[in-house]
Design a protein around this motif. Structure first.
Motif, PDB file in Angstrom:
ATOM      1  N   LYS A  17       0.807  -1.148   0.001  1.00  0.00           N
ATOM      2  CA  LYS A  17      -0.087  -0.159   0.018  1.00  0.00           C
ATOM      3  C   LYS A  17       0.499   1.070   0.440  1.00  0.00           C
ATOM      4  CE  LYS A  17      -3.991  -1.893   2.951  1.00  0.00           C
ATOM      5  NZ  LYS A  17      -4.974  -2.061   3.381  1.00  0.00           N
ATOM      6  N   LEU A  18       0.819   2.366  -0.899  1.00  0.00           N
ATOM      7  CA  LEU A  18       1.442   3.759  -1.534  1.00  0.00           C
ATOM      8  C   LEU A  18       0.257   4.422  -1.253  1.00  0.00           C
ATOM      9  CD1 LEU A  18       4.102   2.772  -3.675  1.00  0.00           C
ATOM     10  CD2 LEU A  18       4.191   2.659  -1.313  1.00  0.00           C
ATOM     11  N   THR A  19       0.927   5.878  -0.467  1.00  0.00           N
ATOM     12  CA  THR A  19      -0.100   7.025  -0.669  1.00  0.00           C
ATOM     13  C   THR A  19       0.095   7.667  -2.429  1.00  0.00           C
ATOM     14  OG1 THR A  19       2.296   8.060  -0.772  1.00  0.00           O
ATOM     15  CG2 THR A  19       0.883   7.755   1.543  1.00  0.00           C
ATOM     16  N   GLN A  20      -1.270   7.795  -2.663  1.00  0.00           N
ATOM     17  CA  GLN A  20      -1.499   8.791  -4.261  1.00  0.00           C
ATOM     18  C   GLN A  20      -0.235   9.035  -4.800  1.00  0.00           C
ATOM     19  OE1 GLN A  20      -3.256   7.589  -6.013  1.00  0.00           O
ATOM     20  NE2 GLN A  20      -5.129   6.694  -5.036  1.00  0.00           N
ATOM     21  N   GLN A  21       0.255   9.845  -4.023  1.00  0.00           N
ATOM     22  CA  GLN A  21       1.940  10.402  -4.237  1.00  0.00           C
ATOM     23  C   GLN A  21       3.362  10.098  -4.452  1.00  0.00           C
ATOM     24  OE1 GLN A  21       2.441  14.049  -1.288  1.00  0.00           O
ATOM     25  NE2 GLN A  21       3.361  12.280   0.004  1.00  0.00           N
ATOM     26  N   ASP A  22       2.977   8.966  -3.630  1.00  0.00           N
ATOM     27  CA  ASP A  22       4.116   7.611  -3.830  1.00  0.00           C
ATOM     28  C   ASP A  22       4.072   6.792  -4.500  1.00  0.00           C
ATOM     29  OD1 ASP A  22       6.324   8.443  -1.264  1.00  0.00           O
ATOM     30  OD2 ASP A  22       4.414   7.488   0.127  1.00  0.00           O
ATOM     31  N   LEU A  23       3.045   6.048  -4.906  1.00  0.00           N
ATOM     32  CA  LEU A  23       2.864   5.483  -6.287  1.00  0.00           C
ATOM     33  C   LEU A  23       2.183   6.130  -7.406  1.00  0.00           C
ATOM     34  CD1 LEU A  23       1.143   3.083  -6.980  1.00  0.00           C
ATOM     35  CD2 LEU A  23      -0.804   4.015  -6.542  1.00  0.00           C
ATOM     36  N   LEU A  24       2.768   7.709  -7.928  1.00  0.00           N
ATOM     37  CA  LEU A  24       2.842   7.858  -8.984  1.00  0.00           C
ATOM     38  C   LEU A  24       4.332   8.019  -9.282  1.00  0.00           C
ATOM     39  CD1 LEU A  24       2.017   9.743 -11.384  1.00  0.00           C
ATOM     40  CD2 LEU A  24       2.017  11.325  -9.896  1.00  0.00           C
ATOM     41  N   TYR A  25       4.620   8.502  -8.278  1.00  0.00           N
ATOM     42  CA  TYR A  25       6.589   8.350  -8.369  1.00  0.00           C
ATOM     43  C   TYR A  25       7.133   7.236  -8.944  1.00  0.00           C
ATOM     44  CZ  TYR A  25      11.631   7.911  -6.449  1.00  0.00           C
ATOM     45  OH  TYR A  25      12.631   7.860  -6.529  1.00  0.00           O
ATOM     46  N   GLU A  26       6.904   5.756  -8.292  1.00  0.00           N
ATOM     47  CA  GLU A  26       7.361   4.799  -7.932  1.00  0.00           C
ATOM     48  C   GLU A  26       6.725   4.257  -9.540  1.00  0.00           C
ATOM     49  OE1 GLU A  26       9.537   3.270  -6.049  1.00  0.00           O
ATOM     50  OE2 GLU A  26       8.685   4.150  -3.311  1.00  0.00           O
ATOM     51  N   SER A  27       5.917   4.513  -9.693  1.00  0.00           N
ATOM     52  CA  SER A  27       5.263   3.818 -11.368  1.00  0.00           C
ATOM     53  C   SER A  27       6.209   4.829 -12.668  1.00  0.00           C
ATOM     54  CB  SER A  27       4.043   4.039 -11.343  1.00  0.00           C
ATOM     55  OG  SER A  27       3.713   5.293 -11.398  1.00  0.00           O
ATOM     56  N   LEU A  28       6.172   5.862 -11.766  1.00  0.00           N
ATOM     57  CA  LEU A  28       7.635   6.965 -12.987  1.00  0.00           C
ATOM     58  C   LEU A  28       9.222   6.501 -13.222  1.00  0.00           C
ATOM     59  CD1 LEU A  28       5.278  10.470 -13.082  1.00  0.00           C
ATOM     60  CD2 LEU A  28       4.799   8.752 -14.298  1.00  0.00           C
ATOM     61  N   ARG A  29       8.944   6.313 -11.965  1.00  0.00           N
ATOM     62  CA  ARG A  29      10.837   5.936 -12.126  1.00  0.00           C
ATOM     63  C   ARG A  29      10.737   4.910 -11.828  1.00  0.00           C
ATOM     64  NH1 ARG A  29      13.470   2.474  -8.018  1.00  0.00           N
ATOM     65  NH2 ARG A  29      15.768   3.747  -7.426  1.00  0.00           N
ATOM     66  N   LYS A  30      10.091   3.654 -12.207  1.00  0.00           N
ATOM     67  CA  LYS A  30       9.810   1.895 -12.565  1.00  0.00           C
ATOM     68  C   LYS A  30      10.406   1.858 -14.388  1.00  0.00           C
ATOM     69  CE  LYS A  30       8.507  -2.745 -12.096  1.00  0.00           C
ATOM     70  NZ  LYS A  30       8.775  -2.833 -13.677  1.00  0.00           N
ATOM     71  N   ALA A  31       9.520   3.105 -14.926  1.00  0.00           N
ATOM     72  CA  ALA A  31       8.653   2.656 -15.953  1.00  0.00           C
ATOM     73  C   ALA A  31       9.550   4.242 -16.332  1.00  0.00           C
ATOM     74  CB  ALA A  31       7.285   4.018 -16.435  1.00  0.00           C
ATOM     75  N   ILE A  32      10.934   4.919 -16.269  1.00  0.00           N
ATOM     76  CA  ILE A  32      11.916   5.499 -16.581  1.00  0.00           C
ATOM     77  C   ILE A  32      13.011   3.925 -17.138  1.00  0.00           C
ATOM     78  CG2 ILE A  32      13.103   7.275 -16.855  1.00  0.00           C
ATOM     79  CD1 ILE A  32      11.059   8.799 -15.791  1.00  0.00           C
ATOM     80  N   LEU A  33      13.128   3.534 -16.265  1.00  0.00           N
ATOM     81  CA  LEU A  33      14.212   2.860 -15.813  1.00  0.00           C
ATOM     82  C   LEU A  33      13.872   1.779 -16.660  1.00  0.00           C
ATOM     83  CD1 LEU A  33      14.677   2.435 -11.990  1.00  0.00           C
ATOM     84  CD2 LEU A  33      16.049   3.609 -13.540  1.00  0.00           C
ATOM     85  N   ASP A  34      13.003   1.454 -16.665  1.00  0.00           N
ATOM     86  CA  ASP A  34      12.904   0.256 -17.998  1.00  0.00           C
ATOM     87  C   ASP A  34      12.487  -0.256 -19.721  1.00  0.00           C
ATOM     88  OD1 ASP A  34      13.059  -1.371 -15.925  1.00  0.00           O
ATOM     89  OD2 ASP A  34      10.676  -1.567 -15.384  1.00  0.00           O
ATOM     90  N   GLY A  35      12.809   1.491 -19.307  1.00  0.00           N
ATOM     91  CA  GLY A  35      12.599   2.540 -20.693  1.00  0.00           C
ATOM     92  C   GLY A  35      11.324   2.549 -21.064  1.00  0.00           C
TER      93      GLY A  35
END
Length: 486
Positions: A17-35
């Motif tokens: 479970k993550l807050t909305q702001q952490d969830l957005l940050y983590e998902s964007l971070r992963k998407a950038i790292l994965d290309g």
């Protein structure tokens, strides 16, 4: 880009479970790292994305600011663009590559498959930071900037004391954060704490001199002092740190006193102010040196870091040691010493004859990292990460190992110690755990004398590499190992 779908997929895979702001940050971070979000992509404006997702704009601003701070994106008033940090080059078809080989797969290069740092099967390794949380993109930017300001003159051997920019940055940092009294001229950069200990042993003592060392204590210090031909005197440790009395100073006066006062290794106790002051007084009177190893004091989980022994009085006979292996990453291989002003000239001569500095770009990048405030922000974030990971480990221990162990009360660093409450040997448990893919360090191996080992029958459990959702399964596996030996 469907950001709602991106967040949904990440939340499902993460299983937490993550807050909305952490969830957005983590998902964007992963998407950038994965290309999945490529270099040069412009992100949706914060206002438009907040409306699209139905969340507060501040939540989007938080996520974008963190990505910007860590170097994943470049933000301006005209928008936010993704930097080159992800999988910029696709893997080519079999038997093909681009002209310079940049697109070769790991298999073609005979490299091992990638594994996440949290699931690499190392279990509870102490002393290894959460490398999965390191702001690698931000560090790459600092390195690129450092290389831009490097010329041919910097490609030879550097100043044996370390690059002046890094010495200045370290001096400023430890003055503010640790209460260390120093100027840049008192700071000397080394290749690691082990190198610092070796230099102290050779420079401050002669073969056959006595060195007080905590018992149990850091094995690396033991190795360095034995290699220098010093006589090790084990000193008992309790809840207030190393125990020493006036009688000890008369019976076995030391030339060196080695301490980990802010987070005793491995037990985690903190040396009391009364004992700190007494050690300085006795060291002065006996012509002894105190070596203060401050290996992970920045990672205290509650309250500010404790002030150093070195800073208690102006003329303390203390050599202060610090390292970036715990707060940055081990492969950086940068540590430092702070010596008293009257020892600076001799230290410069000793280092000049024993070591040659290199890696100018790394030192410049680290100086920039510290001076820009990114290092302090990284530490604040890592304190929260380690606090969460420790809490998850302690909760799992309470659930699966009640009656088997007692957990230490310390709340700092990257490890905790536990005592076995059942009649099994910690070394035997460690051997059995290794067969199950778990790295468990027995407490008894940190004792200098065999007769002390029985008093410290337990483990040193590192939690920095263990993400909270993995703690339960790892502890359950260790509990089964212990019960299997009962």
């Amino acid at each position: 880009m469907d950001y709602a779908l991106l967040m949904s997929n990440f939340a499902r895979q993460a299983g937490r479970k993550l807050t909305q702001q952490d969830l957005l940050y983590e998902s964007l971070r992963k998407a950038i790292l994965d290309g999945d979000i490529g270099r040069g992509t412009q992100l949706v404006s914060t206002r438009a994305l907040a409306e699209q997702l139905g969340i507060a704009r501040n939540s989007v601003l938080y996520a974008y600011e963190r990505l910007n701070e860590e170097g994943f994106i470049t933000a301006s008033r005209h928008g936010s663009w993704v930097n080159r940090v992800g999988a910029a080059n696709p893997v080519p078809a079999a038997g093909r590559s681009d002209a310079n080989g940049a697109g070769l797969s790991r298999r073609a290069l005979a490299l091992p498959p990638r594994r996440s740092a949290s699931s690499a099967g190392h279990g509870f390794r102490p002393g290894v930071p959460a490398l999965d949380e390191f702001p690698l993109a931000q560090w790459r930017i600092a390195l690129e900037r450092a290389w831009r300001y490097t010329d041919a003159r910097d490609l030879g051997y550097g100043d044996s004391a370390g690059h002046p920019a890094l010495r200045r940055a370290i001096a400023q940092y430890v003055r503010v954060s640790r209460g260390v009294r120093c100027t840049a001229e008192q700071v000397f950069v080394t290749d690691g704490t082990q190198a610092s200990l070796d230099l102290c042993a050779r420079m401050l003592a002669d073969v056959g001199d006595s060195v007080w060392i905590e018992n149990p204590g850091y094995n690396g210090a033991r190795v360095a002092f034995l290699a220098a031909g010093l006589d090790l005197v084990p000193m008992h440790v309790d809840a207030a740190g190393m125990v020493s009395t006036p009688a000890d100073w008369q019976r076995t006066p030391p030339r060196l006193v080695y301490l980990t006062p802010s987070h005793q290794y491995p037990l985690g106790s903190v040396l009391s102010l009364e004992r700190r002051s007494a050690l300085i007084e006795h060291a002065r009177a006996n012509g002894a040196w105190i070596i203060e190893d401050d290996y992970d004091s920045e990672l205290r989980h509650s309250g500010p870091p404790l002030p150093s022994i070195q800073g208690l009085v102006a003329d303390a006979p203390v050599v202060y040691l610090g390292t970036f292996s715990k707060t940055m990453f081990p492969a950086l291989r940068i540590a430092f010493m702070v010596v008293p002003p009257w020892l600076a000239a001799d230290t410069a001569v000793a280092l000049g004859s024993l070591a040659r500095q290199g890696r100018v770009a790394d030192q410049l990048a680290l100086a920039d990292f510290i001076e820009s405030g990114r290092y302090a922000r990284h530490l604040r974030r890592m304190r929260r990460v380690y606090q969460q990971r420790r809490a998850a480990l302690v909760e799992a221990i309470g659930r699966h190992m009640a009656g088997l162990v007692t957990v230490s009360a310390d709340a700092g660093g990257m490890h905790l110690s536990v005592r076995l409450d059942v009649p099994v040997n910690d070394v035997a448990v460690s051997d059995a755990a290794r067969e199950q893919g778990l790295h468990v360090s027995p407490l008894s191996i940190y004792c200098l004398r065999a007769e002390d080992a029985a008093r410290y029958n337990g483990f040193l459990l590192g939690y920095a590499e263990i993400v909270p959702q993995h703690a339960d399964a790892l502890v359950a596996r260790l509990a089964r190992v212990i019960r299997g030996l009962m």
